[in-house]
Design an enzyme around this catalytic site. Structure first.
Site, short mmCIF file in Angstrom:
data_model
loop_
_atom_site.label_atom_id
_atom_site.label_comp_id
_atom_site.label_asym_id
_atom_site.label_seq_id
_atom_site.Cartn_x
_atom_site.Cartn_y
_atom_site.Cartn_z
N HIS A 11 -39.16 5.92 -10.70
CA HIS A 11 -37.70 5.98 -10.69
C HIS A 11 -37.15 5.61 -12.06
O HIS A 11 -36.99 4.43 -12.38
CB HIS A 11 -37.14 5.04 -9.63
CG HIS A 11 -35.70 5.31 -9.28
ND1 HIS A 11 -35.32 5.88 -8.09
CD2 HIS A 11 -34.56 5.08 -9.97
CE1 HIS A 11 -34.00 5.99 -8.06
NE2 HIS A 11 -33.52 5.51 -9.20
N HIS A 13 -34.17 7.15 -15.21
CA HIS A 13 -33.10 8.08 -15.56
C HIS A 13 -33.18 8.33 -17.07
O HIS A 13 -33.42 7.40 -17.85
CB HIS A 13 -31.72 7.52 -15.22
CG HIS A 13 -31.58 7.09 -13.79
ND1 HIS A 13 -31.40 7.98 -12.76
CD2 HIS A 13 -31.59 5.85 -13.23
CE1 HIS A 13 -31.31 7.31 -11.62
NE2 HIS A 13 -31.43 6.02 -11.88
N ARG A 100 -31.68 14.30 -4.26
CA ARG A 100 -31.18 12.95 -3.98
C ARG A 100 -29.79 13.01 -3.37
O ARG A 100 -28.93 13.78 -3.81
CB ARG A 100 -31.15 12.13 -5.26
CG ARG A 100 -30.92 10.63 -5.02
CD ARG A 100 -30.75 9.89 -6.31
NE ARG A 100 -30.94 8.45 -6.12
CZ ARG A 100 -30.39 7.53 -6.90
NH1 ARG A 100 -29.62 7.88 -7.92
NH2 ARG A 100 -30.60 6.24 -6.67
N HIS A 157 -34.83 1.97 -3.57
CA HIS A 157 -34.50 0.57 -3.81
C HIS A 157 -34.67 -0.32 -2.58
O HIS A 157 -33.75 -1.04 -2.16
CB HIS A 157 -33.08 0.46 -4.37
CG HIS A 157 -32.85 1.31 -5.59
ND1 HIS A 157 -33.78 1.43 -6.61
CD2 HIS A 157 -31.80 2.11 -5.96
CE1 HIS A 157 -33.31 2.24 -7.55
NE2 HIS A 157 -32.12 2.67 -7.18
N ASP A 226 -36.36 1.77 -12.46
CA ASP A 226 -34.93 2.10 -12.50
C ASP A 226 -34.40 2.02 -13.94
O ASP A 226 -33.21 1.84 -14.15
CB ASP A 226 -34.12 1.20 -11.57
CG ASP A 226 -32.73 1.73 -11.28
OD1 ASP A 226 -32.52 2.96 -11.38
OD2 ASP A 226 -31.82 0.92 -10.97
#
Length: 273
Positions: A11, A13, A100, A157, A226
């Site tokens: 995960h 970005h 998502r 999460h 994340d």
């Protein structure tokens, strides 16, 4: 904890100023910066999750997958509810393996619960999954929908169980049963989203929840950093400390290796070379 072999960060970005965004993007959060983090932590594989600022234009995410290399990168898209089959096929070719639905906070691009059911039907033939960033209350309220989806489910999460009382929340039992069935997966990620102690508080109230997930279904878990932690604009967590949490939650090196390597290879279709 520095990892070995084909460990996966499931995960992240990526923000790329070459692509139009709906809001200012995170700085110093591109592929070169992430590659430096991979080297620091000993990670090999990554899953790029479409950032909210790009809406349903997945160009930046597809470019990030290409830059990281399709052998070791996959992506999760956010798509228009009326996306056509040709576009879905192109996304698959570019490394996308799921879509998502982030309903944890209002998101005009994420669709609604009816869209989840309809798009799940569309992506089933591709072997994709739906990735859900929902509140624990939303998970409990949508139990019937979750049990009817024709594709695997990935809960973001740690399923966003409320700190301190999460194991008694109805969502815990729902997610646990879905994990046990093999139809669902869960990301051990975002501890700073599920704590009352803040980024520098050590996240002690995540321990019981994380350990419960590991005890319940170690074969259905993946780990994610994340990165670059856009929800924490002032105090960024240390990614090495986030990875070290896995050792605190799980004392068995074989299970940790499963979570970091074997499980994501199954979920995202990585192959050893």
């Amino acid at each position: 904890m520095k990892t070995e072999t084909a460990a996966c960060d499931a995960h992240i970005h990526i923000y790329d100023p070459r692509f139009a965004a709906q809001a200012p993007i995170e700085e110093n959060a591109g592929v070169p910066q992430y590659r430096a983090l991979q080297a620091r932590l000993g990670l090999k594989r990554a899953v790029v999750v479409q950032p909210r600022v790009y809406g349903t234009d997945n160009s930046a995410t597809l470019q990030a997958i290409a830059d990281l290399g399709l052998a070791n990168a996959r992506g999760i898209a956010v798509v228009d509810r009326d996306i056509d089959d040709a576009r879905l096929a192109a996304l698959h070719e570019g490394g996308i393996r799921g879509i998502r639905f982030s309903f944890h906070s209002p998101n005009k691009d994420a669709g609604d619960f009816e869209t989840v059911a309809r798009l799940a039907q569309r992506i089933a033939a591709l072997g994709w999954h739906v990735q859900l960033h929902w509140t624990a209350d939303q998970i409990a309220q949508q139990e019937s929908l979750l049990r009817q989806l024709p594709v695997p489910i990935v809960f973001d999460h740690m399923a966003r169980l409320p700190p301190g009382t999460g194991l008694s929340h109805p969502a815990f039992g729902i997610v646990r049963s879905l994990l046990a069935s093999g139809r669902a997966w869960l990301k051990l990620s975002g501890p700073y989203l599920n704590t009352a102690f803040g980024v520098h508080g050590g996240y002690p109230d995540t321990d019981a929840i994380a350990r419960a997930w590991i005890e319940a279904a170690p074969e259905q878990l993946v780990w994610g950093s994340d990165w670059p932690h856009v929800t924490e604009p002032v105090h960024k967590p240390d990614d090495a400390e986030l990875l070290e949490l896995l050792s605190r939650w799980c004392c068995d090196p074989a299970v940790r290796q499963q979570i970091l390597t074997t499980n994501p290879a199954r979920l995202y279709g990585f192959h050893d070379h």
